[in-house]
Design an enzyme around this catalytic site. Structure first.
Site, PDB file in Angstrom:
ATOM      1  N   GLU A  88      -8.728 -59.512  94.274  1.00  0.00           N
ATOM      2  CA  GLU A  88     -10.078 -60.099  94.290  1.00  0.00           C
ATOM      3  C   GLU A  88     -10.644 -60.215  95.693  1.00  0.00           C
ATOM      4  OE1 GLU A  88      -7.621 -61.147  92.358  1.00  0.00           O
ATOM      5  OE2 GLU A  88      -8.338 -61.979  90.462  1.00  0.00           O
ATOM      6  N   GLU A  98      -4.060 -62.491  86.076  1.00  0.00           N
ATOM      7  CA  GLU A  98      -4.283 -63.914  85.801  1.00  0.00           C
ATOM      8  C   GLU A  98      -4.111 -64.212  84.312  1.00  0.00           C
ATOM      9  OE1 GLU A  98      -7.295 -65.779  88.750  1.00  0.00           O
ATOM     10  OE2 GLU A  98      -7.991 -63.754  88.345  1.00  0.00           O
TER      11      GLU A  98
HETATM   12  C1  LIG Z   1     -22.543 -68.025  90.074  1.00  0.00           C
HETATM   13  C2  LIG Z   1     -21.205 -68.594  90.128  1.00  0.00           C
HETATM   14  C3  LIG Z   1     -20.350 -68.161  89.030  1.00  0.00           C
HETATM   15  C4  LIG Z   1     -18.912 -68.539  89.240  1.00  0.00           C
HETATM   16  C5  LIG Z   1     -18.073 -68.312  88.073  1.00  0.00           C
HETATM   17  C6  LIG Z   1     -18.181 -66.990  87.437  1.00  0.00           C
HETATM   18  C7  LIG Z   1     -16.930 -66.654  86.765  1.00  0.00           C
HETATM   19  C8  LIG Z   1     -16.815 -65.203  86.630  1.00  0.00           C
HETATM   20  C9  LIG Z   1     -15.434 -64.810  86.404  1.00  0.00           C
HETATM   21  C10 LIG Z   1     -14.812 -64.632  87.668  1.00  0.00           C
HETATM   22  C11 LIG Z   1     -13.392 -64.269  87.524  1.00  0.00           C
HETATM   23  C12 LIG Z   1     -12.853 -64.165  88.867  1.00  0.00           C
HETATM   24  C13 LIG Z   1     -11.427 -63.810  88.810  1.00  0.00           C
HETATM   25  C14 LIG Z   1     -11.177 -62.392  88.501  1.00  0.00           C
HETATM   26  C15 LIG Z   1     -11.718 -61.458  89.249  1.00  0.00           C
HETATM   27  C16 LIG Z   1     -11.360 -60.059  89.020  1.00  0.00           C
HETATM   28  O1  LIG Z   1     -10.553 -59.689  88.218  1.00  0.00           O
HETATM   29  S1  LIG Z   1     -12.176 -58.961  89.978  1.00  0.00           S
HETATM   30  C17 LIG Z   1     -11.470 -57.427  89.542  1.00  0.00           C
HETATM   31  C18 LIG Z   1     -10.114 -57.269  90.104  1.00  0.00           C
HETATM   32  N1  LIG Z   1      -9.615 -55.941  89.835  1.00  0.00           N
HETATM   33  C19 LIG Z   1      -9.682 -54.976  90.719  1.00  0.00           C
HETATM   34  O2  LIG Z   1     -10.102 -55.146  91.830  1.00  0.00           O
HETATM   35  C20 LIG Z   1      -9.193 -53.636  90.268  1.00  0.00           C
HETATM   36  C21 LIG Z   1     -10.231 -52.607  90.564  1.00  0.00           C
HETATM   37  N2  LIG Z   1      -9.844 -51.304  90.077  1.00  0.00           N
HETATM   38  C22 LIG Z   1      -8.959 -50.540  90.714  1.00  0.00           C
HETATM   39  O3  LIG Z   1      -8.356 -50.884  91.695  1.00  0.00           O
HETATM   40  C23 LIG Z   1      -8.762 -49.165  90.148  1.00  0.00           C
HETATM   41  O4  LIG Z   1      -9.908 -48.817  89.450  1.00  0.00           O
HETATM   42  C24 LIG Z   1      -7.541 -49.051  89.211  1.00  0.00           C
HETATM   43  C25 LIG Z   1      -7.565 -50.083  88.116  1.00  0.00           C
HETATM   44  C26 LIG Z   1      -6.245 -49.190  90.029  1.00  0.00           C
HETATM   45  C27 LIG Z   1      -7.541 -47.651  88.544  1.00  0.00           C
HETATM   46  O5  LIG Z   1      -7.615 -46.673  89.554  1.00  0.00           O
HETATM   47  P1  LIG Z   1      -7.909 -45.139  89.194  1.00  0.00           P
HETATM   48  O6  LIG Z   1      -7.059 -44.726  88.074  1.00  0.00           O
HETATM   49  O7  LIG Z   1      -7.846 -44.391  90.480  1.00  0.00           O
HETATM   50  O8  LIG Z   1      -9.383 -45.099  88.631  1.00  0.00           O
HETATM   51  P2  LIG Z   1     -10.754 -45.474  89.333  1.00  0.00           P
HETATM   52  O9  LIG Z   1     -11.485 -44.217  89.610  1.00  0.00           O
HETATM   53  O10 LIG Z   1     -10.548 -46.402  90.444  1.00  0.00           O
HETATM   54  O11 LIG Z   1     -11.482 -46.273  88.169  1.00  0.00           O
HETATM   55  C28 LIG Z   1     -11.846 -45.645  86.964  1.00  0.00           C
HETATM   56  C29 LIG Z   1     -13.145 -46.247  86.473  1.00  0.00           C
HETATM   57  O12 LIG Z   1     -12.917 -47.603  86.120  1.00  0.00           O
HETATM   58  C30 LIG Z   1     -13.857 -48.439  86.803  1.00  0.00           C
HETATM   59  N3  LIG Z   1     -13.212 -49.719  87.057  1.00  0.00           N
HETATM   60  C31 LIG Z   1     -12.018 -49.923  87.590  1.00  0.00           C
HETATM   61  N4  LIG Z   1     -11.733 -51.230  87.633  1.00  0.00           N
HETATM   62  C32 LIG Z   1     -12.799 -51.860  87.105  1.00  0.00           C
HETATM   63  C33 LIG Z   1     -13.111 -53.232  86.857  1.00  0.00           C
HETATM   64  N5  LIG Z   1     -12.259 -54.218  87.154  1.00  0.00           N
HETATM   65  N6  LIG Z   1     -14.296 -53.507  86.318  1.00  0.00           N
HETATM   66  C34 LIG Z   1     -15.172 -52.540  85.980  1.00  0.00           C
HETATM   67  N7  LIG Z   1     -14.927 -51.213  86.186  1.00  0.00           N
HETATM   68  C35 LIG Z   1     -13.753 -50.898  86.736  1.00  0.00           C
HETATM   69  C36 LIG Z   1     -14.188 -47.670  88.066  1.00  0.00           C
HETATM   70  O13 LIG Z   1     -15.398 -48.077  88.602  1.00  0.00           O
HETATM   71  C37 LIG Z   1     -14.215 -46.248  87.542  1.00  0.00           C
HETATM   72  O14 LIG Z   1     -15.451 -46.083  86.906  1.00  0.00           O
HETATM   73  P3  LIG Z   1     -16.232 -44.708  86.951  1.00  0.00           P
HETATM   74  O15 LIG Z   1     -16.415 -44.366  88.401  1.00  0.00           O
HETATM   75  O16 LIG Z   1     -17.498 -44.957  86.249  1.00  0.00           O
HETATM   76  O17 LIG Z   1     -15.346 -43.696  86.294  1.00  0.00           O
END
Ligand SMILES: CCCCCCCCCCCCC/C=C/C(=O)SCCNC(=O)CCNC(=O)[C@H](O)C(C)(C)COP(=O)(O)OP(=O)(O)OC[C@H]1O[C@@H](n2cnc3c(N)ncnc32)[C@H](O)[C@@H]1OP(=O)(O)O
Length: 711
Positions: free
Chosen positions: A123, A103
């Site tokens: 998401e 985004e």
């Molecule tokens: C009350 C009303 C309020 C309303 C308004 C509020 C506004 C708030 C804002 C809202 C915005 C909304 C719009 C946006 C939303 C989003 O972006 S949601 C997130 C979307 N992204 C994802 O879903 C990606 C998730 N991650 C993955 O798919 C994978 O991690 C990866 C990026 C492809 C990497 O994969 P890989 O190399 O296999 O590593 P992993 O083991 O999966 O991850 C490593 C560590 O990183 C942590 N992690 C990954 N992504 C995130 C993240 N987005 N946020 C935080 N942490 C993340 C993951 O947990 C791992 O952590 P550890 O286990 O501690 O190592």
């Protein structure tokens, strides 16, 4: 945070820095706001590039922040401000641009990406929608039809896919040529563009909504995604953004978003396994396996061979029955080809050799036994393996619940024996239970866990108890379903309630699919049924329902025989239809046992099936057969069709309220004192007594209680 540097010439480079995936935390958002301001103020800067540290653009909003109050600059105005600036801004994407990361890129005027980068708006898988303008900007860029598919599924694709949708700039248009071109940015601000829609837009949206509702089985987010895209198709951008915000707020506050975010983290928590002995993922070395063998080429064995071969491991596939071997050597290569095609692998990398001779496994590093679920047969195989394999070979069993320690006991190296419990079809299903016995070495567990990961599985380390975790919890669930039939329900009623909850299949349809003889054989082995066992409704001191045994005795083994709890078009038929025979059979059964059918409310069906299963989950935690509630929940979500938007059984218990679960179990146990599975577990009582802490705190609580011998 985000760092700022000036490249030689006039380009400002902003680098997002938040390892491991540069998620948009409050600090990163603040960093972006500050560095963009700096670039705008610097007269020497004519263009800006945003990239991510360590070859990863951005993994999206920081999911961990969703649990607390939102601090720092909000995402939507931040992205809008970037889009509005009058110096060209480009997103340089490497690694991933997911969710809020994509985004952010959509708010930039240009996007370039490395050919291997993965992009998407996942998401929806977290119970949300692309609420940082993504639901309004993406369809304006790639058209409504493509955006509907991407946003409602959350699918991720590589750059070539997105290049073809014109989401990325053509590669020849390098960032520097963009910056000096002096082009007007008006047409690069996606929020100002109309949303390209097909002529039959209403029909497209209606059909998509029907499909999404069917597929989502009660999940709210996919439906909200369609609603947001309806707004993009019909409203000006600002009104579309209002709709996006309203929908996001509703989703954000729903229990489903919390459940799906919990499921995201539990999938990762289980990879950081630990055993009661203190061995864990970070202190136990795994061996890298390149040659393996599978013994037994029935349905499970065939799937395991394919799963191994797909990772590039060479496999010796052994089957001693000639007919089965001949069939498998035809079927398995075709399965491999199909699965490789599905995963877009050019050629199946693995090499499979078929053999009828157990001796041929002597050179492999790891063996997975997948013979019939019969202890004496498995013992025989393990005795043989330990004599033919090289010393140091890991011996694994695909048993779905038998004692790993007994198998280990007949080998020369009990430390090298673990369970690898796959789920059918083994090359497709994501779950693997890695079962450690009291003598399994950390190295054996680490190797099996790592092998599972290589196969793309969610591997969960579990203790050695009858049924391990998944099947142990399934037992009280199945038992309650049978009791409900005795008391007046029909298989359809029970299944409808469970499917309404979100299971892809109710318990009876699922049993028909798996084959009713599987449980029948296990009950015979346990001495619960079979010749010489008296046909009463109390066996081994507890209530017992002979209903499923009697259905099997009538030759109805499920889909494979065309009849089970339902009827099918023929043997192997898939479409379940209610069967008058079953109703007559149930009536006769009740009459024979003096049972009077009563009308049973859907709430009672759901409570008795789910709470009995959940109660066993607490017993499992208490017995230290699972390291934490996340392990149980991952097992149920990935292996047993538990609806992901309910998080998993243990998470669901927390959402319902532990006090309420305890009270309902007490109520049902009071009505059915001869059903031990309904007796509330000590751990559940203890958790309620200390004020029902959230699921994330249970692990710590259990460990403390164990130290103080309260459990
Ligand atoms: C009350 C009303 C309020 C309303 C308004 C509020 C506004 C708030 C804002 C809202 C915005 C909304 C719009 C946006 C939303 C989003 O972006 S949601 C997130 C979307 N992204 C994802 O879903 C990606 C998730 N991650 C993955 O798919 C994978 O991690 C990866 C990026 C492809 C990497 O994969 P890989 O190399 O296999 O590593 P992993 O083991 O999966 O991850 C490593 C560590 O990183 C942590 N992690 C990954 N992504 C995130 C993240 N987005 N946020 C935080 N942490 C993340 C993951 O947990 C791992 O952590 P550890 O286990 O501690 O190592």
């Amino acid at each position: 945070m985000a760092t700022y540097s000036r490249l030689p010439g006039s380009v400002a480079l902003i680098t997002l820095q938040n390892p491991p995936v540069n998620a948009l935390s409050a600090a990163v958002r603040q960093g972006i706001v500050d560095t963009v301001q700096r670039a705008l103020k610097d007269p020497k800067v004519t263009s800006v590039v945003i990239c991510g540290q360590n070859g990863k653009f951005c993994g999206g909003a920081d999911i961990r922040e969703f649990a607390g109050p939102m601090l720092g600059p909000p995402l939507v105005p931040m992205i809008h401000a970037i889009e509005a600036v009058d110096k060209p801004v480009a997103a340089a994407i490497e690694g991933v641009a997911l969710g809020g990361g994509l985004e952010l890129a959509l708010g930039c005027h240009y996007r370039i990406a490395h050919s291997k980068a993965l992009l998407g708006l996942p998401e929806v898988t977290l119970g949300l929608l692309p609420g940082a303008g993504g639901s309004q900007r993406l369809p304006r860029l790639i058209g409504l039809t493509a955006a509907l598919d991407l946003i409602t599924t959350g699918r991720q694709h590589d750059s070539s896919f997105f290049s073809s949708l014109h989401l990325l700039c053509v590669c020849s248009q390098s960032i520097s040529s963009v910056c000096v071109s002096g082009q007007s940015l008006d047409s690069r601000r996606l929020s100002t563009l109309p949303c390209p829609c097909p002529p039959d837009v209403d029909s497209l949206l209606d059909k998509t909504m029907v499909k999404v509702r069917q597929r989502s089985r009660g999940a709210l987010a996919p439906v909200a995604c369609v609603q947001a895209l309806m707004a993009a198709a019909s409203l000006p951008y600002t009104q579309g953004m209002e709709k996006e915000r309203d929908l996001l707020t509703t989703l954000f506050n729903s229990g489903q978003a919390r459940a799906l975010q919990y499921a995201f983290f539990s999938q990762r928590v289980v990879g950081k396994w630990s055993l009661p002995s203190g061995a864990s993922w970070d202190n136990s070395a795994a061996r890298t396996i390149s040659k393996a063998a599978v013994i037994g080429l029935g349905t499970m064995g065939r799937g395991i061979v394919v799963a191994l071969a797909l990772t590039g491991i060479s496999v010796v596939a052994v089957e001693t029955q000639e007919k089965q071997l001949a069939e498998a050597s035809q079927v398995v290569p075709a399965m491999l080809q199909r699965e490789a095609g599905r995963r877009s692998l050019a050629t199946p990398p693995g090499v499979i050799s078929f053999s009828s001779n157990l001796q041929d496994v002597c050179e492999v590093e790891l063996v997975i036994e997948a013979v019939f679920e019969d202890m004496s047969l498995k013992l025989q195989v393990f005795r043989h393996l330990t004599s033919v394999c090289r010393p140091g070979t890991l011996l694994c069993s695909n048993t779905s619940g038998l004692d790993i320690d007994r198998l280990a006991a007949v080998t020369q190296s009990p430390g090298l024996v673990v369970g690898m419990h796959f789920f059918a079809p083994a090359h497709v299903m994501k779950l693997l239970e890695v079962v450690y016995g009291p003598r399994s070495s950390p190295e054996a567990v680490a190797t099996a866990m790592q092998l599972g990961k290589r196969m793309g599985k969610v591997s969960v380390a579990v203790g050695n108890c009858p049924g391990f975790v998944g099947n142990r919890m399934l037992k009280p669930y199945l038992e309650q379903a049978n009791f409900l039939l005795e008391e007046g329900a029909t298989p359809q009623q029970v299944d409808e309630v469970l499917e309404e909850f979100g299971f892809p299949m109710g318990v009876f349809r699922m049993s028909d699919l798996s084959g009713l003889d599987v449980g029948w054989r296990i009950r015979k082995e346990a001495g619960l049924t079979g010749p010489g066992v008296e046909s009463t409704r109390t066996r081994q001191g507890r209530r017992y329902s002979p209903l499923p045994d009697q259905v099997c005795e009538a030759g109805r083994l499920g889909q494979k025989t065309g009849r089970g709890w339902y009827q099918y078009d023929g043997p192997g038929g898939r479409v379940a239809r209610s069967d008058h025979w079953v109703n007559i059979f149930l009536e006769a059964y009740r009459a024979e046992h003096g049972l009077v059918a009563r009308s049973i409310a859907p709430e009672e069906i759901l409570e008795r099936c789910l709470y009995a299963l959940i109660n066993e989950g607490f017993n499992i935690l208490q017995d230290a057969m699972a390291a934490g509630p996340e392990d149980i929940d991952a097992i149920y979500v990935f292996g047993y069709g538990w609806p992901r938007h309910h998080g998993g059984p243990m998470f669901h218990a927390g959402q319902v309220g532990l006090g309420r679960i305890l009270e309902r179990l007490q109520h049902h146990h009071h009505n059915h004192p001869d059903v031990p599975h309904l007796k509330p577990s000590t751990l559940l009582r203890r958790l309620v007594a200390v004020g029902s802490p959230p699921v994330q705190k249970w692990r710590e609580f259990i460990n403390k209680e164990r130290v103080h011998s309260q459990l």
